[in-house]
Design a protein around this motif. Structure first.
Motif, PDB file in Angstrom:
ATOM      1  N   PRO A 105       0.830  -1.212   0.000  1.00  0.00           N
ATOM      2  CA  PRO A 105       0.000   0.000   0.000  1.00  0.00           C
ATOM      3  C   PRO A 105       0.862   1.259   0.000  1.00  0.00           C
ATOM      4  CG  PRO A 105      -0.718  -1.543   1.709  1.00  0.00           C
ATOM      5  CD  PRO A 105       0.584  -2.052   1.169  1.00  0.00           C
ATOM      6  N   GLU A 106       0.305   2.339  -0.503  1.00  0.00           N
ATOM      7  CA  GLU A 106       1.034   3.612  -0.591  1.00  0.00           C
ATOM      8  C   GLU A 106       1.510   4.109   0.770  1.00  0.00           C
ATOM      9  OE1 GLU A 106      -0.713   6.748  -2.844  1.00  0.00           O
ATOM     10  OE2 GLU A 106      -1.285   5.392  -4.470  1.00  0.00           O
ATOM     11  N   ASP A 107       0.730   3.846   1.816  1.00  0.00           N
ATOM     12  CA  ASP A 107       1.136   4.320   3.143  1.00  0.00           C
ATOM     13  C   ASP A 107       2.150   3.385   3.816  1.00  0.00           C
ATOM     14  OD1 ASP A 107      -0.434   2.164   3.892  1.00  0.00           O
ATOM     15  OD2 ASP A 107      -1.781   3.315   5.176  1.00  0.00           O
ATOM     16  N   GLY A 108       2.490   2.264   3.163  1.00  0.00           N
ATOM     17  CA  GLY A 108       3.491   1.351   3.699  1.00  0.00           C
ATOM     18  C   GLY A 108       3.011   0.484   4.839  1.00  0.00           C
ATOM     19  N   THR A 109       1.706   0.446   5.085  1.00  0.00           N
ATOM     20  CA  THR A 109       1.154  -0.328   6.190  1.00  0.00           C
ATOM     21  C   THR A 109       0.610  -1.663   5.682  1.00  0.00           C
ATOM     22  OG1 THR A 109       0.569   1.691   7.355  1.00  0.00           O
ATOM     23  CG2 THR A 109      -0.532  -0.314   8.059  1.00  0.00           C
ATOM     24  N   ILE A 110       1.054  -2.745   6.296  1.00  0.00           N
ATOM     25  CA  ILE A 110       0.614  -4.093   5.939  1.00  0.00           C
ATOM     26  C   ILE A 110      -0.186  -4.659   7.109  1.00  0.00           C
ATOM     27  CG2 ILE A 110       1.364  -6.439   5.446  1.00  0.00           C
ATOM     28  CD1 ILE A 110       3.888  -5.292   4.185  1.00  0.00           C
ATOM     29  N   ASP A 111      -1.361  -5.184   6.820  1.00  0.00           N
ATOM     30  CA  ASP A 111      -2.173  -5.846   7.842  1.00  0.00           C
ATOM     31  C   ASP A 111      -1.978  -7.351   7.673  1.00  0.00           C
ATOM     32  OD1 ASP A 111      -3.935  -6.582   9.793  1.00  0.00           O
ATOM     33  OD2 ASP A 111      -5.718  -5.793   8.793  1.00  0.00           O
ATOM     34  N   LEU A 112      -1.337  -7.968   8.653  1.00  0.00           N
ATOM     35  CA  LEU A 112      -1.056  -9.402   8.590  1.00  0.00           C
ATOM     36  C   LEU A 112      -2.232 -10.262   9.030  1.00  0.00           C
ATOM     37  CD1 LEU A 112       2.583  -9.522   9.988  1.00  0.00           C
ATOM     38  CD2 LEU A 112       1.822  -9.537   7.620  1.00  0.00           C
ATOM     39  N   ALA A 113      -3.283  -9.660   9.571  1.00  0.00           N
ATOM     40  CA  ALA A 113      -4.419 -10.434  10.078  1.00  0.00           C
ATOM     41  C   ALA A 113      -5.041 -11.335   9.013  1.00  0.00           C
ATOM     42  CB  ALA A 113      -5.465  -9.523  10.703  1.00  0.00           C
ATOM     43  N   PRO A 114      -5.329 -10.852   7.793  1.00  0.00           N
ATOM     44  CA  PRO A 114      -5.917 -11.754   6.794  1.00  0.00           C
ATOM     45  C   PRO A 114      -5.006 -12.930   6.433  1.00  0.00           C
ATOM     46  CG  PRO A 114      -6.215  -9.472   6.118  1.00  0.00           C
ATOM     47  CD  PRO A 114      -5.287  -9.469   7.285  1.00  0.00           C
TER      48      PRO A 114
END
Length: 157
Positions: A105-114
């Motif tokens: 993502p453009e903001d560099g945030t990765i959600d590992l939950a999925p």
């Protein structure tokens, strides 16, 4: 450890300006976490290694968790331990994506939950058993045969 409202969300934006090969290790420790509406686990611990590559950010993660499951034979609730490892590439653009199709993502945030949800779900056995010698339930009265012995005549197959 990430104590926020989204404990499996990490910001990897710092990697974008680092040289190829730069890596960092991020640890997780969540006593209770709801990975989806239908899936909660306890004592989730793990580590994620994030590496800067020419194509994007390579994520190598390992998680352990516990969840309550029902024995397929005697229907008692037990705690089952889950363990999973996975590697995924978050590409900088569509030309570098893998089969998973993950883009950074453009903001560099990765959600590992999925991802953690999918990989942990794969570790749950189809028919969990509380112990290998579990006798199950009596087919006549439903009594737990691990706790008592029924005196019913045997049912012919």
């Amino acid at each position: 450890m990430n104590p926020s409202r989204y404990p499996l969300r990490i910001n990897v934006g710092f990697l974008l300006n680092q040289p190829i090969g730069y890596s960092r290790e991020i640890h997780f420790d969540c006593p209770q976490i709801k990975l989806d509406e239908d899936f909660s686990v306890q004592n989730l611990t793990g580590v994620a290694h994030v590496n800067r590559t020419p194509q994007g950010v390579l994520l190598m993660a390992e998680f352990e968790a516990q969840m309550d499951v029902e024995c397929a034979r005697c229907l008692t609730t037990m705690v089952y331990s889950l363990h999973t490892q996975f590697d995924e590439l978050y590409a900088f653009d569509n030309r570098s994506t893998t089969e998973a199709g993950l883009l950074l993502p453009e903001d560099g945030t990765i959600d590992l939950a999925p991802l953690a949800r999918e990989y942990l779900l794969l570790e749950i056995p189809i028919s969990p058993v509380c112990k290998p010698e579990c006798k199950g339930l009596c087919p006549v009265c439903g009594e737990d045969l691990n706790q008592s012995v029924c005196e019913h005549p045997e049912i012919a197959p």
